[in-house]
Scaffold this motif. Sequence first.
Motif, PDB file in Angstrom:
ATOM      1  N   ALA B  19      28.664 -53.206 -11.708  1.00 32.39           N
ATOM      2  CA  ALA B  19      27.249 -53.127 -11.528  1.00 32.39           C
ATOM      3  C   ALA B  19      26.881 -51.761 -11.976  1.00 32.39           C
ATOM      4  O   ALA B  19      27.903 -51.047 -12.752  1.00 32.39           O
ATOM      5  CB  ALA B  19      27.363 -52.283  -9.862  1.00 32.39           C
ATOM      6  N   VAL B  20      25.690 -51.020 -12.225  1.00 37.31           N
ATOM      7  CA  VAL B  20      25.719 -50.258 -12.861  1.00 37.31           C
ATOM      8  C   VAL B  20      26.367 -48.863 -12.107  1.00 37.31           C
ATOM      9  O   VAL B  20      26.002 -48.665 -10.279  1.00 37.31           O
ATOM     10  CB  VAL B  20      24.037 -49.186 -13.081  1.00 37.31           C
ATOM     11  N   PHE B  21      26.910 -47.854 -12.534  1.00 38.41           N
ATOM     12  CA  PHE B  21      27.552 -46.338 -12.157  1.00 38.41           C
ATOM     13  C   PHE B  21      26.362 -45.541 -11.566  1.00 38.41           C
ATOM     14  O   PHE B  21      25.120 -45.268 -12.077  1.00 38.41           O
ATOM     15  CB  PHE B  21      28.395 -46.346 -12.421  1.00 38.41           C
ATOM     16  N   ALA B  22      25.888 -44.961 -10.475  1.00 38.10           N
ATOM     17  CA  ALA B  22      24.921 -44.265  -9.966  1.00 38.10           C
ATOM     18  C   ALA B  22      25.030 -42.977 -11.041  1.00 38.10           C
ATOM     19  O   ALA B  22      24.359 -42.449 -11.384  1.00 38.10           O
ATOM     20  CB  ALA B  22      25.608 -43.707  -8.611  1.00 38.10           C
ATOM     21  N   ASP B  24      25.749 -43.065 -13.959  1.00 38.35           N
ATOM     22  CA  ASP B  24      25.533 -43.498 -15.471  1.00 38.35           C
ATOM     23  C   ASP B  24      23.864 -44.144 -15.830  1.00 38.35           C
ATOM     24  O   ASP B  24      23.358 -44.202 -16.628  1.00 38.35           O
ATOM     25  CB  ASP B  24      26.486 -44.943 -15.513  1.00 38.35           C
ATOM     26  N   ALA B  25      23.210 -44.299 -14.487  1.00 35.97           N
ATOM     27  CA  ALA B  25      21.940 -44.901 -14.413  1.00 35.97           C
ATOM     28  C   ALA B  25      20.876 -43.649 -14.577  1.00 35.97           C
ATOM     29  O   ALA B  25      21.810 -42.422 -14.578  1.00 35.97           O
ATOM     30  CB  ALA B  25      21.155 -44.979 -12.813  1.00 35.97           C
ATOM     31  N   LYS B 885      23.089 -55.317  -7.096  1.00 29.75           N
ATOM     32  CA  LYS B 885      24.387 -54.276  -7.776  1.00 29.75           C
ATOM     33  C   LYS B 885      23.822 -55.147  -9.188  1.00 29.75           C
ATOM     34  O   LYS B 885      24.048 -53.900 -10.772  1.00 29.75           O
ATOM     35  CB  LYS B 885      25.261 -55.067  -7.581  1.00 29.75           C
ATOM     36  N   HIS B 890      18.118 -50.984 -12.541  1.00 27.99           N
ATOM     37  CA  HIS B 890      17.916 -50.026 -10.856  1.00 27.99           C
ATOM     38  C   HIS B 890      16.916 -50.090 -10.229  1.00 27.99           C
ATOM     39  O   HIS B 890      16.538 -51.286 -10.560  1.00 27.99           O
ATOM     40  CB  HIS B 890      19.327 -49.412 -11.006  1.00 27.99           C
TER      41      HIS B 890
END
Lengths: 242, 992
Positions: B19-22, B24-25, B885, B890
Amino acid sequence: MLLSTFTYTLLLLLLIPLASTASLTLFIPPTPLLPDPSHLPPSTHATLTTLNRTYTAPLQRPSRFTFRNLTAGSYLLDVHCRDYAFGALRVDVGADAGAVEVWQTFRGNEWGNRGERLGLGEGGVVEVRPAAAKAFFEERAGFSPLALLRSPMILLAVVSMGLMFGLPYMLDNMDPEMRAEFESNQKRVTSSSASPLQNFDLAGMLAGQGQGQDQQQAKGSGGGGGGGNGASGGGARRRAGN
Amino acid sequence: MRTHALFALLVSFVPSAIAVFADDAYHTDYHHPLVGIPQEHNTFFHRPQASSRASLLYTLSEKLILGAINPKDGAVVWRQFLNPSSNLTSSTEGFLRAGENENTVISAVGSQISAWDALDGRLAWRNEFADGVAKDLEVIEFEDGKAKKSGKDAVVLFEGDHAVVRRISGETGDVLWEHRDGSGGIPHQLSTSNSNIYLVSLSSAGRAGLKIKVTSLDPVSGRERNHYALSSEADVSTPQSILFVGANSASPIIAWSDKASKVLKVNVIGSKHISSIDIPNENGEDIKKIRVHAPHITRSLPHFLVHYQSETRNWAEVYHINLSTSTVSKAYSLPKLAGPGAFSTSTQDANVFFTRNTENELLLLSSTSHGVLARWETASAAAPQDGVAEKEHPLHGVSEVISRPDSSYAVRSALVSSAGDWNLVRNGKAVWKRTEALAGAVAAEWAELPELKDLARELEVEVHENILAAYIHRVKRHVRDLQHFPKWIEYLPTRILGALSGDEKIAESAKGFNRDSFGFRKLVIVATETGRLYALSVADQGQVIWNIKAADLKDGERWDVTGMYADNAEGLMIVQIGSGENIVVETTTGRVVSASLEGSDTGRKWFTGANEGDPVLLSSGLVPRKNITVIARGPNGEVRGKRYAGDGFATTAWEFAPSAGERIAELTVRPFHDPVASIGRVLGDRSVMYKYLNPNLLLITTVSDAKYSATLTLLDSVSGNILYTTTHHGVDTTRPIVSALSENWFIYSFWGDVVPSSDRSSPPAQSSKGYRLVTTTLYESPLPNDRGPLGPSKNFSSTSPPSTPPFIKSQAYLIPSALSALAITSTRQGITSRQIIAFLADTHAIIAIPKLLLNPSRPIDRDPTPAEAEEGLSRYQPLLEFDPKWIISHKRDVIGAQKIITSPALLESTSLVFAYGIDIFGTRVAPSMAFDILGKGFNRMQLIGTVVALGAGVAFLAPMTLCVAGKSEDYQLEMADFVKFPEFVFRSAVDS
């Protein structure tokens, strides 16, 4: 000219009821998961799909989708939304006068395996509800002192620390007799554990002298006293000074 | 039970891993939400709320994207993709209008007419008509005695078998009346005045040309009031000859010119009188373009402006209409200025303003007099790129004029430039720029940045010289390197700060425009259909580094790019054009290097759209390597393997023709960079299934539209041998059937419908409805530890293949959404597990599906055995739900992605992803998590803090230890004794 216009109008009048019957309206009611459907993004839309045919209806204010002029067939209804996941529905549009029936359906099951029939509400409106909110992000496991304290390693360290600092105080506050007893116990344990192999009497064990072991150990402790380490030796000397 | 737990753990581990880390988004990923190049007649400023003075910029672009842009910063407020078909090249006309003070904007595209909430982009109403496509749309501004409603009505002109004019209720979208024009003319446009609706149509007047016919309709009933024809057949031969039909103003006009562009003819609609105006052109210049600009609001003054554009200059004249006599008189003329220009009209109350934009100034004029109300120098928005001597000029634009109480003016103009940019200029100052031409991306390719230093080359020199010379060389090099020292020192604090905060951007920005140590900094060169090349920097949020005009295209022509190839050693990008030529540009500067690369050995298979006739690729300058087989398409769509003898001439080695009634929908080969880390798959019992690894795999998808079937055929592209074929029925052939091929497996996706069985008693052949994803893996033999017919042989040959085909394992899944633009992540060594990247056209998102879940060995109808669980297999579920995820885009709203390309980074864990089509989206993914880099999760401050805390702990505990030791009577230990630890141990030993 006038006649032709009239004919057209007549034709149109005939056409209108046919075309308008096969329509379907979906409505998103406010639910605990989605208290305010008017906050859905404008890209939200619903699709009716079957072989070589698709109908698309964008989100219409106030939070509904309208399909018009549907042709007969059995359709899969999906609601596509960025923020919420919706369940799939089955929509059957009858060939005669556009009777529309809506069923629950389960992806991954046979198409004939229909779920609950969803009633057409007032004016042919079917309610659709979001099943879940979409969570895109992974939260990093950040640094938390509480989590650190919960870890068993830290707990062990804290307990042993407590013993290290607490034991001398406990010893100091102890009743002198109890203390003497404790120290002699400790003495016996440390000296017996100092070299258990050294004092192991193989022959005795083989002979089944389990009972006599205590005595032997007591005897052995006297002989092994000198072989103790510096700290225990110091303790022995101190006791001797008393 | 424990295996269950392990299995559950494995499954839960897989999705959460990717999943994309918050945090990193929005940092590692970038997105250009584009709308496409705006159309002049469908772009305007409009106030979404009558109560508020803030206006938004609305456009319906060439790509049929309806967008609302915030004029302050150029951000997209909302977008709607109105293209009815997935084919972006279809030439459906679209119209966008907004009634004054209305809170909706109304669009007409194809057979649909829709009203959208101007503020949030939700649909207000929609109506659809099967009998034609929209030709024009106007909003009726006047009140016609009806009760006050919530929306102004619209009139739409549809062109089908007949021309149909419909009045649509602005409240519900229902038809109030419709008028069918049975005269058989070509419907051209609609116009409304204060009391009439006019239908302007063209009727053929024999061979001579077209007559303009104006029909006046009653706005209340839709009945025809009267009609008249204008004798325009001498001048008007095509609908394009009509310059202007003045919509929606107090005195709408029709304007056209004669063929020699000498006389301009104007008819004020409602009268039969034609005013002829001589076009001022003393120098006899060749007029390229005549444009008429008139206000669109009924209460504004009946003035209009005619803009003439020649090759070198532009000028304009302003005319006034006398409403009582319906005649036109010239008010004033504007001077000729060099270069191209753009005019736009804006109104404030009854006043009409004309804004004149040229390359370097902006003039504001009133329609009543020739005095210049305001003038601004426009600073060129972008400094010219080095090496690119190209002048951008405004093509067209819209303006908003605000007159202040102190009789000064504020003007903001949204101008579309010749380069395809959309610029907003406020009072002469560039405010923002949107690179809308990127919405027409047709091809893209990765390009490496040059290495930081040619250190490797220098070291090589030292290796090959004698010791003394090498030493001198090294000293010289070090002295030379000293010149970078001050700069290095200067950036040191920045870099340390960046390293401490974990923000790689700070750390990397110090290094300049060079390759980084992780391989995250790359360029993507994008070719657009407008004949331009753009270089986007992947590390800098997809920022445009340079853009050039690479091809001169005629109006309406699309740039036919057949392939792009990066020569990273030379820093060049080769763009292949369908016509056979190629364009070579430097990747870092965009400078066109005209030299074609003779004898370049690409070793790559090209798909060319070339017609029959050898050689296929010789003209492109990329002569293929000897004995290479090139896959080409024949004149009837068949696929051919052409073998090159080395002299540029090819012989057809094999041919694959679809059977009757079928067509080839897609061809897929293995990616160019497709390393295989392991030749086998280790099973739970430590035995090995050997992968069928053939570099020449070709997957052909053929579809039959009549039978609703799709056939997938796997070929060896050298020998033409068919390795595997399968047919699916009940396939929707109108939707894309996508496939991807890598290593020893391939996947494909399509819409599968219920297929009744031919035999009535048996259950249906296919009993579910929905999108499917089929995954297939090829092994050398069905038995583990067995290489089948290949036996112990080291090499595999396509020309003398083993007698038995590979062993195939296949599983199908139902998926909740259609996949398009399939791609597979690509890492440097291929050790990292792979992900399938796809565009979800329905949810406007880009997803990364872990390949691990698509293993066709998943046990069916039973739980996995411990050995299988160890392999990472879980029980087969027919439904593959997409975990949110997995969505790597996102919350971003990505529309119209046509293709996704991937590229390996220098780090094995990471693959770069880039999607183009309409929007540009890029990110990087780590399918097996970022195992070789410290991410943002690694807190450097925490590490330092821990070390400091430990140090403090030692400092605190050391005296205590001494204290405890000091209590013993025998040894008064000093701190020095700890240093002399061996001695201390020795002493203890002796003592005992």
